[in-house]
Motif scaffolding. Structure first.
Motif, PDB file in Angstrom:
ATOM      1  N   VAL A 443     -29.650  14.595 -30.120  1.00  0.00           N
ATOM      2  CA  VAL A 443     -29.010  14.497 -28.816  1.00  0.00           C
ATOM      3  C   VAL A 443     -27.511  14.721 -28.954  1.00  0.00           C
ATOM      4  O   VAL A 443     -26.891  15.407 -28.143  1.00  0.00           O
ATOM      5  N   ASN A 444     -26.941  14.162 -29.987  1.00  0.00           N
ATOM      6  CA  ASN A 444     -25.510  14.288 -30.196  1.00  0.00           C
ATOM      7  C   ASN A 444     -25.219  15.540 -31.025  1.00  0.00           C
ATOM      8  O   ASN A 444     -25.703  15.682 -32.148  1.00  0.00           O
ATOM      9  N   THR A 446     -22.775  16.422 -32.632  1.00  0.00           N
ATOM     10  CA  THR A 446     -22.010  16.256 -33.865  1.00  0.00           C
ATOM     11  C   THR A 446     -22.799  15.494 -34.935  1.00  0.00           C
ATOM     12  O   THR A 446     -22.255  15.130 -35.958  1.00  0.00           O
ATOM     13  N   THR A 447     -24.074  15.244 -34.665  1.00  0.00           N
ATOM     14  CA  THR A 447     -24.906  14.600 -35.692  1.00  0.00           C
ATOM     15  C   THR A 447     -24.853  15.435 -36.962  1.00  0.00           C
ATOM     16  O   THR A 447     -25.113  16.634 -36.939  1.00  0.00           O
ATOM     17  N   VAL A 448     -24.527  14.791 -38.072  1.00  0.00           N
ATOM     18  CA  VAL A 448     -24.294  15.566 -39.290  1.00  0.00           C
ATOM     19  C   VAL A 448     -25.585  16.197 -39.791  1.00  0.00           C
ATOM     20  O   VAL A 448     -26.681  15.721 -39.529  1.00  0.00           O
ATOM     21  N   LYS A 499     -26.700  13.859 -46.752  1.00  0.00           N
ATOM     22  CA  LYS A 499     -26.193  14.090 -45.404  1.00  0.00           C
ATOM     23  C   LYS A 499     -24.924  14.925 -45.483  1.00  0.00           C
ATOM     24  O   LYS A 499     -24.151  14.790 -46.423  1.00  0.00           O
TER      25      LYS A 499
ATOM     26  N   GLY B 453     -20.818   9.258 -29.758  1.00  0.00           N
ATOM     27  CA  GLY B 453     -21.338   8.694 -31.006  1.00  0.00           C
ATOM     28  C   GLY B 453     -22.853   8.714 -31.045  1.00  0.00           C
ATOM     29  O   GLY B 453     -23.482   9.578 -30.441  1.00  0.00           O
ATOM     30  N   GLN B 454     -23.423   7.720 -31.732  1.00  0.00           N
ATOM     31  CA  GLN B 454     -24.879   7.665 -31.906  1.00  0.00           C
ATOM     32  C   GLN B 454     -25.415   6.393 -31.253  1.00  0.00           C
ATOM     33  O   GLN B 454     -25.775   5.433 -31.939  1.00  0.00           O
TER      34      GLN B 454
END
Lengths: 998, 619
Positions: A443-444, A446-448, A499, B453-454
């Motif tokens: 969803v995000n 910028t999730t690595v 990650k 963020g998460q």
């Protein structure tokens, strides 16, 4: 005396050399020459000629005054019936006293698949093959005569070209297989002792023939795959109505609109494809022979980016060295690539149809918001684009090589005595790499990124020293085998995940470059070493082919068991009587009649290595943000007494052949009792330890198996119709559990019931307004409970008829899952060059569990949390419905007792393939040196007699283990219960193929 | 050739490893790690709060939550009760402690301070079990308090006094004696922690002996102490030990303001004696995904439960408060909500007492600007515009007759007040659908990087289990129960220490502005002259609201039914702001939770024996 001449041909029109031609009732006869021609003097014009040849149905022809008799011989539907592979040797079918079922390679390739076990489905009585995954390249679950063990392995031993096979059966190219023989009873499997309890599958690959000119064969097919049936999910208006009815989600998500109707399955699935090419060369001289084969197989699934490809290479050679030595080898190798396994199908069903996935400019949104939250948009285009750009990968590259070498000496001064050493050397390597780019499937944005590798190796060696003695003295025939063998298997797996790969082009190729956390999870590393030492002796004796005896004694020692309990010795014996060979037997319609009986013991050591030692499990923990430690606690207790689990089988059988061999068959009855079962006994929490592996419990399997093969019409120039059918039952039950215990509710094991039982409530309807005692049985407000699932109450009643208590745990029922009977049939029509064949499987009874309907799948929550399967649900205006009132009387996120919605009658009849073939040699190609055949096959064309199919339109075959492919799957200990879940969908395939030989 | 039959595992430990120094260290680590399977596990968390005066179920509650409410939405039985979380993890941990204690003495090189950690955790688990279930087995199969190496499928429950006097008290006394004053590693057990638990165990056992409301126990036993003491003796011990803890704080103490106790950036502060730790620095050691939590232990997902679905808010059609990993927001599950009584009565003083502001999210602020292509401002209440960070929805401190609600307001049926740009909801309008969030347990991350963020990950914050401040309330409760107090440490004095601190402000959390104020004098002046148990309980609720103490406080003091039998809340529909009074049916047998179905299922005992094993009322 007159002379009769003629030619004997096979069903492709080729001359058959070496066919025995006899005048019936005499010893007068001859053999056909290299081109299939013969000439024979006969006593009179009304003599009857008998043509016989190994692998073909014998033909009787009255002369009726003719001087030329041409005969077309059909390959026997039990084409290998004359010789069967029985382990450490072969035996003529008529001398077999154990339970052995066989099928030839060409029968198996009638069902074009990557995995021979899929082709084996429904072909052999007593061999139950269940689909456990529908992903490309997936393997199956094989159960021979039922399930014996509770937590130890129930898989049969597979022996490839004489050596116990350690790999995955999908590593074997079906086109390389010459024959497949299944040893079912203890008298047949005793020679494999320690590993024979679950049955043995002997796979023999092609070899060259003596004195055969080089022969090239090319087999190929290609086709497309379409989804068998879409999951019947609700459309936009239906879900919008459900949401209003359920009142759980009070507001549409930002991207939802009641006017939208998106079909996510259409957006997600694509048309799959399958391609296969095989080329083989074989030949032989007087002293040696060879065979080489190359194969290529690829299957692109209907799920985007999911595919399986396999490259295989096979070679075998046998060579005589002078008169007394013989050496040879077989090598089966393959490289396979499995991709896209990380792509799940849940979203394609669960996404709300009210979502508009498009922005105003027509491009796809990256993330959509529905009532239950945000989701990353997955369509086939998105997945393909990510895969093609290397941003979302999960591939497993397997390489396996299975090799056996032998050297054989014929002891010159004792006729019939041979010494042979077999050496098996196998290596299996598997490398998995996975990479998910930044923001992919997240969803995000910028999730690595994350990446991981997992590598495993298996090293396996087997050495066998065999002494065999064959002797015929008059009518006495002896075959004696003595064996000493040792085997060791080493397995090692390592896995690392990381990650944040700064340069995404690195993917998973250098995890050391990761900027984020690098994890080596101790639970993902493994090392196992086990060994087995065995000695075995077997004698097979026959008198005049009438009286038959086979006796075996084997001892095994396994490293997996506790010291002092490692050795076990077991006997097996079987006898047969060929009644039709008796002089008093004179029934003209009966060509062959044999009865046989066997008794034997086999055993099972199939617990994981080190199970006797107990185990500490690990728990990682952080003390603050910078001190990391791993904790240990006892999860399994040691058992210094762990010993063998063993089975005793009694087998009774009759083999017969009737009406000039037009109808042949086998019927068998067996009882297998398994004792001292290896069981990971779940302990109560108060013991402080989760489990211990013990020898406790008993199970029983008994059943009847019937196979029939018939030639209904037999006209080589006109219509030929052959049919085969098999039918089998297996009554499986638990006879005892630990120490007199009758039930183990945690594991759903109950004495007297199937091992594959479930323990749950029984739905008997829905609560209606005027149902009596509702408020006692199912307390709650009318608004909440009326319309909810009503389950059976088993408790007591007061004198006035009122129930004594509310429905609760005690009302759960034991539900046996196994079918009543099952089997398969096949049929073939041939007319001139055409032939039309079909293969079908069926089962009756039992329970099918579909997590698409049950609460574990979260696709039938009736709350509009996800999209919902189309069901007729209860509303105050529709009280006659089958499914409960939306959003009421919930347990967790699902309707209370919602698991009962996933149980269906497991019956079905499924046509696996229909094939129309044409043999060009019958018309266009008159050249005998070239054989060409083409065919068109439809796989999975239709399903009949299936309540699940009637409800859903879907394939009733299972596609998952119980602990897979559901939102909240069954627990690990109920993995044994196969289910239908959100795996890659079942497909209907259209395939065009050809077989060319020259 | 016999080498082929030998086994040497090389990828996992066999139980013999426990007999090494490294093995003992690993055993201790696993005792800390076992806390995560209870603390932060939302279903267990729910059992400590739902059904008390603090909390009821919210709009999206499933059966796990509804049954706990005891308001006719289902019954607590052996399979619906989620106290199974304790039962399922503690015995294994007790066994690990047994093993560490046994093996450490045979190894000989393990310090008493380390062994004392094992004693502490064994007592900790038994104390939790005995409060929750009544008497529980001390013999796991190989003898009382012995490391179990016997595969036993039967079980015998000891009585409550046996569990206290044979396990809890001796173990905690040893822990108090041998644990260090300062933790050997961040978050490890200390003397102060052991004193807190010993004091609380004495207090709880004192109540149990006294049994003022005649609540049944199980297995049935006389309310006499095998050690020959009476309730008063235990109350006095509780007072004394708590006092010792206060007087010898070691590195611990009270934070300057209540706000700082629960502020994410100030986690693991010196007021916290024990927590189930988590971290955003390592996904592996955190034990849960840093991106998407699946809602299961060992993840810390308790904070999702009292977070309502604020993402349904629309301002002029724009989703103005989006899901964010920020302490006021986080992942909405709408499973539990505060009762109106908790907001209006427990936290009646919202001006002087900073604890209301330091407990709840009462103002939902615009964060739409963090989305791609966001407008500069949104149109909110009264057609007025709100910019980034502005208040979108406010839960008012007091009821106001001028509030007008409409279903369409903000898409959640909010109210408006003339002249205000933010939507509002008055305390009496708090519903199962829309309610103040629990700021205390909200997520805190340092890697949001200016974005959302998460928010779907479990909380990477430690879940607090024990606080220094509780020593004051334990001593005060013991004093109320008749313990002789020392000078300057009467019940009122002790309570006032916390009340004075609660009066100190350095930041207005929901106003989002610095606020330096000292209302200590007003706070202590408002303390009644005579403190009774109900006042202690109210003070405990103000101090520890939503942290998982409440059910245990109410059953210890046997005040559960009295304080929780009715509560007020508005319904679950959009725009429902009419408070209704709900009545709960809290029968005495419910003071013990049922033995979980899993235990009974795997016992090899007759049905009659199993029935006798189960707590009365649940068969």
């Amino acid at each position: 005396q007159t002379t009769v001449k003629g030619k004997v041909t096979d069903d492709t029109g080729m001359g058959l050399p070496g066919v025995s031609v006899m005048v019936k009732g005499t010893t007068n006869g001859t053999q056909t020459d290299a081109n299939g021609n013969y000439a024979l003097s006969v006593p009179g014009k009304n003599a009857v000629l008998v043509f016989s040849f190994i692998g073909y149905t014998a033909v009787e022809k009255p002369l009726n005054g003719q001087a030329t008799v041409n005969v077309n011989m059909a390959a026997d539907s039990k084409s290998l019936s004359e010789v069967v592979v029985i382990g450490y040797g072969t035996q003529r079918r008529e001398a077999v006293t154990g339970s052995v079922a066989s099928i030839s390679g060409d029968k198996l390739t009638e069902v074009p698949t990557a995995n021979v076990t899929q082709a084996l489905q429904g072909r052999l009585a007593g061999v139950d093959i269940s689909q456990t995954s529908s992903k490309p390249g997936a393997t199956t679950q094989i159960r021979i005569r039922g399930t014996r063990s509770l937590t130890a392995d129930n898989n049969p031993l597979i022996v490839l070209d004489g050596i116990p096979f350690t790999g995955s059966i999908s590593d074997i190219n079906p086109n390389d297989i010459k024959s497949l023989d299944v040893l079912k009873d203890a008298s047949a499997t005793a020679i494999y002792g320690a590993r024979g309890a679950n049955g043995v599958i002997l796979i023999t690959t092609n070899r060259g023939q003596k004195n055969q000119k080089a022969r090239v064969s090319y087999n190929a097919y290609a086709g497309s795959q379409e989804i068998f049936a879409k999951v019947p999910m609700m459309n936009g208006p239906q879900l919008a109505a459900l949401r209003k009815e359920a009142k759980v989600y009070t507001s549409n998500g930002v991207d939802e609109d009641d006017a939208v109707n998106t079909d996510w399955q259409d957006l997600f699935f694509k048309t799959g494809a399958v391609t296969s090419h095989d080329i083989g060369v074989s030949g032989g001289t007087e002293t040696g022979n060879y065979n080489f084969g190359l194969g290529y197989y690829k299957n692109q699934a209907v799920v985007p980016s999911q595919q399986y490809s396999r490259y295989s290479f096979k070679a075998s050679m046998d060579q005589n060295l002078g008169k007394i030595f013989r050496v040879g080898f077989t090598s089966n190798n393959n490289y396979n690539l499995n991709e896209g396994g990380q792509i799940g199908t849940f979203g394609a069903y669960a996404f709300s149809p009210l979502i508009n996935p498009y922005k105003s400019d027509g491009s796809l949104k990256r993330v959509v918001n529905m009532a239950s939250g945000d989701s990353y948009v997955l369509t086939s285009g998105v997945v393909d684009s990510l895969t093609n750009n290397g941003l979302w990968l999960n591939e497993t590259r397997g390489f396996a090589t299975y090799n056996s070498f032998y050297g054989e000496v014929s002891i010159p001064w004792v006729e019939g005595l041979k010494f042979r050493t077999n050496l098996g050397l196998d290596f299996v390597n598997s490398n998995n790499g996975n990479f998910t780019g930044q923001g992919v499937n997240a969803v995000n944005a910028t999730t690595v990124s994350n990446a991981g590798i997992s590598n495993s190796q298996t090293y396996h060696w087997t050495i066998e020293n065999l002494l065999t003695y064959d002797k015929t003295i008059g009518k006495h025939n002896f075959n004696v085998v003595a064996l000493y063998s040792a085997e060791q298997n080493k397995y090692n797996r390592s896995s690392v995940s990381v990650k944040d790969i700064p340069a995404e082009a690195f993917q998973f190729y250098n995890l050391g470059q990761a900027a984020g956390e690098k994890t080596i999870d101790p639970n993902n590393q493994d090392y196992q070493l086990w060994g087995l030492i065995s000695g075995m002796g077997r004698i097979m004796y026959s008198y005049d082919d009438r009286y038959l005896l086979s006796a075996t004694l084997r001892s095994d020692a396994s490293s997996r068991l506790a010291p002092g309990h490692q050795w076990h010795t077991y006997p097996a014996v079987s006898v047969g009587w060929n009644i039709s060979k008796e002089s008093f037997f004179n029934v003209s319609k009966i060509d062959m009649l044999k009865i046989r009986a066997g008794f034997g013991q086999t055993s099972n050591q199939a617990v994981q290595p080190y199970a006797t030692l107990g185990r500490l499990s690990t728990r990682p923990y952080n003390f603050g943000d910078d001190v990391y430690e791993t904790g240990y606690y006892v999860s399994s207790l040691p058992n210094p007494k762990l010993g063998w689990e063993y089975s005793k089988t009694t087998n009774l059988g009759v083999d017969f052949s009737l009406f000039n061999n037009r109808l042949s068959g086998t019927a068998e009855y067996y009882v297998t009792n398994t004792k001292d079962i290896l069981l990971a006994v779940g302990l109560p929490e108060t013991s402080g330890v989760a489990s211990i592996t013990q020898n406790v419990g008993e199970t029983q399997n008994k059943g009847v198996e019937i196979s029939l093969n018939g030639t209904i019409l037999d006209n080589p120039d006109g219509l030929t119709w052959q049919a085969g059918v098999n039918f089998y039952t297996n009554k499986n039950k638990l006879v005892a559990l630990a120490s007199g215990q009758l039930r183990d509710e945690g594991n759903a094991w109950f004495v007297g019931h199937n091992i594959n039982a479930i323990y749950d409530y029984e739905k008997i309807g829905l609560w209606q307004q005027n149902d009596p005692y509702r408020s006692i049985l199912e307390p709650g407000t009318d608004d909440d409970v009326i319309g909810s699932i009503k389950v059976k109450y088993t408790g007591e009643y007061n004198a006035d008829g009122t129930p004594k208590r509310a429905i609760g745990e005690a009302d759960r029922q034991i539900i046996d899952v196994d079918p009543d009977f099952q089997g398969g049939f096949n049929t073939r029509f041939a007319y001139k060059g055409f032939d039309l064949s079909a293969v079908a499987i069926y089962r009756h009874g039992g329970v099918l569990i579909s997590s698409l309907y049950g609460s574990s799948g979260y696709l039938n929550t009736l709350t509009s949390r996800n999209n919902n399967v189309q069901v007729d649900y209860w509303t105050p205006d529709n009280t006659n419905a089958e499914y409960p009132r939306p959003g009421r009387h919930l347990s967790g996120d699902n309707p209370k007792y919602g698991s009962t919605l996933g149980y269906f009658d497991g019956s079905y009849l499924k046509v696996r393939t229909i094939t129309l073939g044409y043999d060009f040699n019958r018309s266009l190609i008159k050249n005998n040196k070239i054989n060409l055949k083409a065919y068109f096959t439809v796989q999975n064309p239709f399903v009949l007699f299936s309540p699940y199919h009637d409800q859903s339109g879907m394939d009733p075959e299972t596609n998952s283990y119980g602990n897979e492919n559901a939102a909240v799957p069954l627990s690990q200990n109920l993995r044994r219960i196969l289910t239908i879940g959100t795996n890659t969908p079942s497909t209907r395939n259209y395939i065009l193929g050809l077989n060319l030989t020259f | 050739c016999n080498d082929l039959l030998d086994e040497q595992p090389r990828s996992f430990y066999e139980p013999g490893f426990f007999k090494t120094e490294r093995g003992v260290a690993g055993g201790l680590t696993s005792m800390y790690a076992h806390l995560r399977y209870m603390y932060g596990q939302a279903y267990y968390y729910n059992t400590t709060l739902t059904g008390t005066d603090e909390v009821t179920y919210a709009q999206s509650a499933d059966g796990n939550f509804k049954v706990m409410d005891l308001s006719g939405q289902g019954i607590i039985d052996p399979s619906t009760s989620r106290s199974d979380a304790i039962w399922g993890i503690t015995f294994s941990n007790i066994n690990t402690a047994n093993g560490v204690i046994e093996n450490a003495s045979s190894i000989g090189t393990i310090s008493n301070a380390l062994i004392a950690e094992a004693y502490f955790f064994r007592a900790f688990d038994y104390f939790l079990l005995v409060q929750t279930f009544g008497g529980v087995p001390l013999d796991l199969g190989s003898g009382e308090l012995k490391f179990n190496n016997t595969a036993t499928r039967t079980s015998v429950r000891n009585t409550v006094p046996e569990v206290y006097t044979k396990a809890i008290f001796p173990d905690l006394l040893k822990a108090v004696a041998d644990l260090p004053a300062a933790p050997r590693v961040k978050g490890a057990a200390t003397k102060t922690l052991a004193r807190l638990y010993l004091a609380k165990a004495y207090l709880t056992y004192g109540w149990w002996l006294q049994n003022p409301n005649n609540i049944p126990t199980y297995p049935e036993t006389a309310r006499t102490d095998p050690d020959g003491h009476d309730a008063a003796w235990y109350f006095q011990q509780a007072y004394n030990v708590a006092n010792e803890g206060i007087d010898n704080p070691g590195p611990f103490g009270l934070q300057g303001t209540y706000y700082d106790v629960n502020l994410g950036s100030n986690d693991r502060n010196n007021e916290i004696l024990l927590y189930a730790d988590h971290t955003e620095t390592s996904e592996f050691y955190n034990g849960g995904s840093l991106i998407y939590g699946s809602g299961g232990a060992p993840d810390n997902f308790a904070g999702w439960m009292m977070t309502w679905n604020y993402t349904n808010i629309r301002s002029g059609g724009v989703s103005s408060v989006q899901r964010e990993a920020e302490q006021h927001l986080g992942r909405p599950w709408t499973r539990m909500c505060p009762t109106i009584g908790a907001i209006k009565n427990t936290f009646a003083d919202k001006v002087n007492d900073s604890r209301y502001d330091g407990t709840f999210t009462t103002v939902y602020r615009a964060n739409f600007q963090k989305a791609e292509g966001a407008p500069p401002v949104v149109t909110n209440a009264n057609g007025m515009q709100v910019g980034p960070g502005g208040a979108i929805l406010t839960f008012l401190d007091n009821d106001d007759p001028l509030v007008t609600y409409a279903n369409g307001n903000a898409n959640i049926g909010a109210g408006v007040l003339p002249g205000r740009a933010d939507y509002v909801i008055a305390p009496s309008g708090i519903s199962r659908l829309v309610y103040p969030g629990l700021w205390k347990l909200g997520p805190y991350r340092t890697d949001n990087d200016g974005g959302y963020g998460q928010p779907n990950a479990g909380s990477t914050r430690p879940f607090n289990i024990a606080k220094f401040s509780e020593l004051y309330l334990i001593a005060a409760e013991a004093a109320v129960k008749g313990a002789t107090t020392v000078a300057g440490k009467s019940a009122r004095d002790l309570v006032n220490v916390l009340r004075a601190r609660a009066g100190k402000w350095r930041f207005d959390n929901n106003g989002n502005v610095a606020k330096v104020a000292d209302n200590s004098a007003a706070m202590t002046a408002a303390t009644p002259a005579t403190i009774d148990i109900n006042y202690i309980l109210a003070e405990r609720s103000r101090e520890f609201y939503g942290e998982g103490y409440r059910w245990y406080d109410l059953i210890r003091t046997q005040k559960w039914e009295e304080l929780s039998k009715t509560y007020q809340i508005c319904g679950a529909d959009v725009g429902d702001h009419t408070p209704v009074t709900v009545t709960r049916d809290i029968k005495p047998y419910l003071y013990l939770r049922p033995i979980p179905a899993g235990q009974l299922n795997s016992l090899d005992m007759t049905d009659a024996e199993k029935q006798a094993y189960q707590n009365p009322g649940y068969n």
